[in-house]
Design an enzyme around this catalytic site. Structure first.
Site, PDB file in Angstrom:
ATOM      1  N   THR A 277       0.826  -1.214   0.000  1.00  0.00           N
ATOM      2  CA  THR A 277       0.000   0.000   0.000  1.00  0.00           C
ATOM      3  C   THR A 277       0.854   1.256   0.000  1.00  0.00           C
ATOM      4  O   THR A 277       0.400   2.311  -0.424  1.00  0.00           O
ATOM      5  CB  THR A 277      -0.909   0.038   1.240  1.00  0.00           C
ATOM      6  OG1 THR A 277      -0.097  -0.240   2.384  1.00  0.00           O
ATOM      7  CG2 THR A 277      -2.023  -0.968   1.137  1.00  0.00           C
ATOM      8  N   ASP A 278       2.108   1.167   0.493  1.00  0.00           N
ATOM      9  CA  ASP A 278       2.863   2.411   0.725  1.00  0.00           C
ATOM     10  C   ASP A 278       3.111   3.199  -0.559  1.00  0.00           C
ATOM     11  O   ASP A 278       2.859   4.391  -0.629  1.00  0.00           O
ATOM     12  CB  ASP A 278       4.148   2.193   1.553  1.00  0.00           C
ATOM     13  CG  ASP A 278       5.135   1.194   0.981  1.00  0.00           C
ATOM     14  OD1 ASP A 278       4.863   0.605  -0.093  1.00  0.00           O
ATOM     15  OD2 ASP A 278       6.203   1.002   1.606  1.00  0.00           O
TER      16      ASP A 278
ATOM     17  N   GLY B 167      17.895 -10.271   3.858  1.00  0.00           N
ATOM     18  CA  GLY B 167      17.194 -11.080   2.848  1.00  0.00           C
ATOM     19  C   GLY B 167      15.954 -11.775   3.383  1.00  0.00           C
ATOM     20  O   GLY B 167      15.317 -12.536   2.677  1.00  0.00           O
TER      21      GLY B 167
ATOM     22  N   GLY C  56      13.278 -10.136   4.548  1.00  0.00           N
ATOM     23  CA  GLY C  56      12.121  -9.245   4.480  1.00  0.00           C
ATOM     24  C   GLY C  56      11.910  -8.460   5.766  1.00  0.00           C
ATOM     25  O   GLY C  56      10.802  -8.005   6.043  1.00  0.00           O
TER      26      GLY C  56
ATOM     27  N   SER D  55      16.503  -4.997   6.607  1.00  0.00           N
ATOM     28  CA  SER D  55      17.871  -4.675   7.013  1.00  0.00           C
ATOM     29  C   SER D  55      18.378  -3.477   6.209  1.00  0.00           C
ATOM     30  O   SER D  55      19.205  -2.705   6.696  1.00  0.00           O
ATOM     31  CB  SER D  55      18.781  -5.883   6.822  1.00  0.00           C
ATOM     32  OG  SER D  55      18.686  -6.352   5.507  1.00  0.00           O
TER      33      SER D  55
ATOM     34  N   ASP E 201       9.300   1.134   5.382  1.00  0.00           N
ATOM     35  CA  ASP E 201      10.425   0.573   6.143  1.00  0.00           C
ATOM     36  C   ASP E 201      11.135   1.646   6.964  1.00  0.00           C
ATOM     37  O   ASP E 201      11.404   1.472   8.150  1.00  0.00           O
ATOM     38  CB  ASP E 201      11.433  -0.094   5.188  1.00  0.00           C
ATOM     39  CG  ASP E 201      10.778  -1.137   4.304  1.00  0.00           C
ATOM     40  OD1 ASP E 201       9.702  -1.629   4.680  1.00  0.00           O
ATOM     41  OD2 ASP E 201      11.334  -1.454   3.239  1.00  0.00           O
TER      42      ASP E 201
ATOM     43  N   TYR F 140       8.606  -7.282  -7.637  1.00  0.00           N
ATOM     44  CA  TYR F 140       8.121  -6.130  -6.860  1.00  0.00           C
ATOM     45  C   TYR F 140       7.833  -4.952  -7.795  1.00  0.00           C
ATOM     46  O   TYR F 140       6.784  -4.325  -7.746  1.00  0.00           O
ATOM     47  CB  TYR F 140       9.174  -5.754  -5.815  1.00  0.00           C
ATOM     48  CG  TYR F 140       8.776  -4.620  -4.901  1.00  0.00           C
ATOM     49  CD1 TYR F 140       8.153  -4.868  -3.677  1.00  0.00           C
ATOM     50  CD2 TYR F 140       9.017  -3.301  -5.256  1.00  0.00           C
ATOM     51  CE1 TYR F 140       7.792  -3.828  -2.836  1.00  0.00           C
ATOM     52  CE2 TYR F 140       8.657  -2.256  -4.427  1.00  0.00           C
ATOM     53  CZ  TYR F 140       8.050  -2.524  -3.218  1.00  0.00           C
ATOM     54  OH  TYR F 140       7.703  -1.492  -2.390  1.00  0.00           O
TER      55      TYR F 140
HETATM   56  C1  GLA Z   1       8.906  -4.018   0.909  1.00  0.00           C
HETATM   57  C2  GLA Z   1       9.154  -2.542   0.606  1.00  0.00           C
HETATM   58  C3  GLA Z   1       8.123  -1.669   1.319  1.00  0.00           C
HETATM   59  C4  GLA Z   1       6.701  -2.155   1.034  1.00  0.00           C
HETATM   60  C5  GLA Z   1       6.587  -3.663   1.274  1.00  0.00           C
HETATM   61  C6  GLA Z   1       5.259  -4.225   0.874  1.00  0.00           C
HETATM   62  O1  GLA Z   1       9.144  -4.279   2.240  1.00  0.00           O
HETATM   63  O2  GLA Z   1      10.441  -2.171   1.030  1.00  0.00           O
HETATM   64  O3  GLA Z   1       8.274  -0.331   0.930  1.00  0.00           O
HETATM   65  O4  GLA Z   1       6.303  -1.819  -0.263  1.00  0.00           O
HETATM   66  O5  GLA Z   1       7.589  -4.373   0.557  1.00  0.00           O
HETATM   67  O6  GLA Z   1       4.240  -3.682   1.636  1.00  0.00           O
END
Ligand code: GLA
Length: 360
Positions: free
Chosen positions: A19-20, A105, A107, A110, A155, A204
């Site tokens: 969503t970001d 790596g 998720g 880091s 993040d 992505y």
């Molecule tokens: C990764 C990206 C974030 C976000 C998520 C999915 O972590 O770094 O910005 O888009 O995927 O919500």
């Protein structure tokens, strides 16, 4: 010469998947694992970077800061150096060493932890006053433009604004940030699906482009401007694939809103149900789950004490997050590891974490 230390935590996304960058809503938490940057100023305008964790070293002159193909890990701190310079801050040469217990790596962001720890360390060494949101956004720009990863703001904001026993609620359109208490009787388990997740990889980026294409086809600036109900009415304007992508984003925004309401009422069961619905939407609509993430989450849900489970972060591998009653957490982590290992041969190395304070 002046020396300093800065610490930045990893983060876990609780809800609000992809969503970001769609100007949407996110609910996340900083975790109790992170990275420490230790460093000191130098008199010779050299930048000397090292990572104890990776066993790597990189050295260059401050005037020559540019992305390095040979030392890709160094692009995260170098990107921050570059953004600080572009923002008009005058930097001296410095040494910086990174160490910590945050897996890469998996998720857990880091990369944001490296960026934020670097920015805070350099701010301390040079006596710079950088407001928290500006610092998060500077790190985000470093990741987007210097490293070349098209991620959103989730993040870095979570890493900076995390608060012990609270979730961070971010509105990416207004950039409003709030913290919401997490019920004390609940714990979080993070388990790794074993498949390395890499945002530099094309999936992505492809999802991001599909979301933008869906918004454009509907004549909108972003999918944030759409509710699930609106989407249903204009569904015929989208081809089935773009429609599914949009359904995920509008659904996630609404689930985040519902989750914030649930947390304010202390309703952990409702949060768990929303997390399950989020995973199902990832699996069916956004197609960013994997068989391993589906197995991890469905195995977790079948265990006593578990309220909900979903993939966390970008998907296509990486980690799953499990919401569990604190008094069942150790047992659930152990059983989940055993079940997953028996079926895949992979150790998901589950660990119990709690929402923690942000970078300092
Ligand atoms: C990764 C990206 C974030 C976000 C998520 C999915 O972590 O770094 O910005 O888009 O995927 O919500």
């Amino acid at each position: 010469m002046k020396a300093a230390t800065a610490y930045a935590p990893g983060r876990v996304e609780l809800l609000g998947n992809h969503t970001d960058y769609n100007q949407g809503l996110v609910l996340a938490a900083a975790i109790d694992r992170g990275l420490t940057a230790q460093g000191r100023l130098r008199t010779d305008q050299r930048v000397v970077l090292s990572s104890q964790t990776l066993g790597r070293h990189c050295e260059l002159s401050l005037a020559e800061v540019a992305p390095s193909a040979a030392e890709p890990w160094a692009n995260y701190p170098l990107g921050v150096v570059n953004e600080l310079i572009m923002a008009g801050y005058r930097l001296e040469g410095f040494e910086l060493d990174l160490s910590g217990n945050l897996p890469t790596g998996g998720g857990l962001s880091s990369s944001a932890a490296v960026e934020v720890a670097t920015a805070l360390l350099l701010a301390k060494l040079h006596n710079l006053e950088i407001p928290a949101l500006a610092l998060a956004k500077l790190c985000h720009r470093a990741e987007n433009f210097f490293v070349g990863v098209p991620s959103g703001l989730l993040d870095q904001v979570t890493c900076v604004f995390g608060r012990a026993d609270h979730a961070v609620f971010l509105d990416c359109q207004s950039e409003a940030i709030e913290t919401v208490p997490l019920p004390s009787e609940l714990a979080l388990i993070i388990a790794n699906s074993g498949a390395a997740h890499s945002l530099v990889a094309g999936d992505y980026r492809a999802r991001r482009e599909q979301c933008f294409a869906a918004a454009e086809a509907l004549g909108l600036l972003s999918l944030r401007e759409l509710s699930s109900a609106d989407l249903e009415k204009s569904a015929s304007l989208l081809d089935p694939l773009l429609r599914r992508r949009a359904v995920h984003i509008t659904g996630e925004n609404e689930r985040v809103q519902a989750a914030v309401h649930a947390l304010r009422c202390g309703n952990g069961d409702a949060l768990g149900a929303l997390m399950n619905a989020s995973h199902e939407s990832s699996r069916v609509n956004f197609e960013n789950s994997t068989p391993e993430l589906d197995l991890l989450t469905s195995s977790a849900r079948a265990l006593p004490g578990v309220l909900g489970a979903r993939l966390t972060g970008g998907g296509f591998g990486g980690s799953a997050i499990v919401l569990v009653r604190a008094d069942s957490a150790a047992e659930v982590a152990e059983q989940l590891a055993a079940i997953f290992h028996a079926q895949t041969g992979i150790d998901p190395a589950p660990f119990i974490t709690r929402a923690s304070d942000g970078a300092r």
